[in-house]
Scaffold this motif. Structure first.
Motif, short mmCIF file in Angstrom:
data_model
loop_
_atom_site.label_atom_id
_atom_site.label_comp_id
_atom_site.label_asym_id
_atom_site.label_seq_id
_atom_site.Cartn_x
_atom_site.Cartn_y
_atom_site.Cartn_z
N ILE A 1 -2.14 7.76 0.04
CA ILE A 1 -1.76 8.94 -0.15
C ILE A 1 0.07 8.53 1.27
N PHE A 2 -0.22 8.48 2.47
CA PHE A 2 0.59 8.69 2.77
C PHE A 2 1.82 7.45 3.10
N ILE A 3 1.38 6.56 2.55
CA ILE A 3 1.98 4.88 2.52
C ILE A 3 3.24 5.36 1.25
N THR B 1 10.38 8.45 2.90
CA THR B 1 10.72 8.43 4.59
C THR B 1 11.28 7.21 4.75
N GLY B 2 10.67 6.32 4.69
CA GLY B 2 11.90 4.56 5.57
C GLY B 2 12.98 4.88 5.02
N VAL B 3 13.42 5.12 3.33
CA VAL B 3 14.45 5.03 2.72
C VAL B 3 15.78 5.99 2.77
N VAL B 4 14.47 7.72 3.46
CA VAL B 4 15.69 8.39 3.84
C VAL B 4 16.05 8.26 5.21
N GLY B 5 15.68 7.34 5.80
CA GLY B 5 15.85 7.27 7.44
C GLY B 5 16.84 6.40 7.70
N PHE C 1 11.56 6.91 11.25
CA PHE C 1 11.05 6.98 10.06
C PHE C 1 11.27 5.47 8.87
N VAL C 2 12.50 4.56 9.57
CA VAL C 2 12.37 3.65 9.53
C VAL C 2 10.96 2.89 9.68
N PHE C 3 10.75 3.12 11.25
CA PHE C 3 9.55 2.21 11.22
C PHE C 3 8.70 2.46 10.46
N LYS C 4 8.34 3.51 10.26
CA LYS C 4 7.33 4.21 9.10
C LYS C 4 6.92 3.59 8.01
N GLY C 5 8.21 3.38 7.42
CA GLY C 5 8.89 2.84 5.99
C GLY C 5 8.17 1.26 6.04
N ILE C 6 8.57 0.42 7.46
CA ILE C 6 7.89 -0.65 7.55
C ILE C 6 7.07 -0.94 7.30
N ALA C 7 5.77 -0.06 8.61
CA ALA C 7 4.24 -0.22 8.35
C ALA C 7 4.06 -0.12 6.63
N SER C 8 4.62 0.99 6.54
CA SER C 8 3.74 0.77 4.84
C SER C 8 3.91 0.01 4.49
N TYR C 9 5.13 -0.45 4.47
CA TYR C 9 5.82 -1.77 3.24
C TYR C 9 4.48 -2.93 3.74
N ILE D 1 0.64 -0.16 15.93
CA ILE D 1 1.76 0.24 16.85
C ILE D 1 2.72 1.80 16.14
N ASP D 2 2.65 2.13 15.45
CA ASP D 2 3.38 3.35 14.85
C ASP D 2 2.30 4.42 15.07
#
Length: 150
Positions: free
Chosen positions: A29-31, A37-41, A78-86, A101-102
């Motif tokens: 769910i958090f992913i 948020t990664g896209v928004v960032g 936010f972008v880094f969290k998006g990358i981690a989710s990816y 790391i995130d």
């Protein structure tokens, strides 16, 4: 002598296990939340000049200016969290390492906001993100060995 197929790597093995199945539902769910948020960032970093009074907040860092130091830091997080989710969702080899790391960045930033900033702002904050970051990090630690084995 058995001949090997050039397409052997595409064969689905009967005991195939997806890395994604190692992740609990709450992390999945958090992913998806952090994909968004990664896209928004990225959008804020690209078009923040046109966005006045945009409220950004993460880990206790807050700003209304997208191109301030705090705004750029929040957008990059936010972008880094998006990358981690990816990396986690698409089962990349580096996914667990980047996600850890995130989480560590989250610990550090929450710690700074809770311990260091009150000396300058005279305003104490208790960050409840730690209540999610701690189990997240521990779960990543637990599944890392199986993730790298698959």
């Amino acid at each position: 002598m058995e001949e090997q197929s050039a397409f052997e790597e595409f064969d689905v093995k009967s005991n195939f296990v997806r890395r994604r199945s190692l992740l609990p539902v709450w992390i999945k769910i958090f992913i998806w939340l952090f994909f968004f948020t990664g896209v928004v960032g990225a959008f804020i970093l690209a078009f923040g000049f046109f966005m006045k009074n945009t409220e950004l907040s993460l880990y206790g860092l807050e700003t209304t200016e997208p191109y301030s130091l705090t705004g750029i830091l929040i957008s990059f997080l936010f972008v880094f969290k998006g990358i981690a989710s990816y990396g986690l969702w698409f089962e990349e080899d580096w996914g667990i390492k980047v996600a850890k790391i995130d989480a560590i960045l989250g610990f550090i930033i929450c710690g700074i906001v809770m311990i260091v900033l009150p000396f300058f702002t005279k305003h104490f904050m208790l960050r409840f993100e730690l209540a999610v970051l701690i189990p997240y990090f521990l779960k990543l630690q637990k599944i890392e060995k199986n993730w790298t084995r698959i």
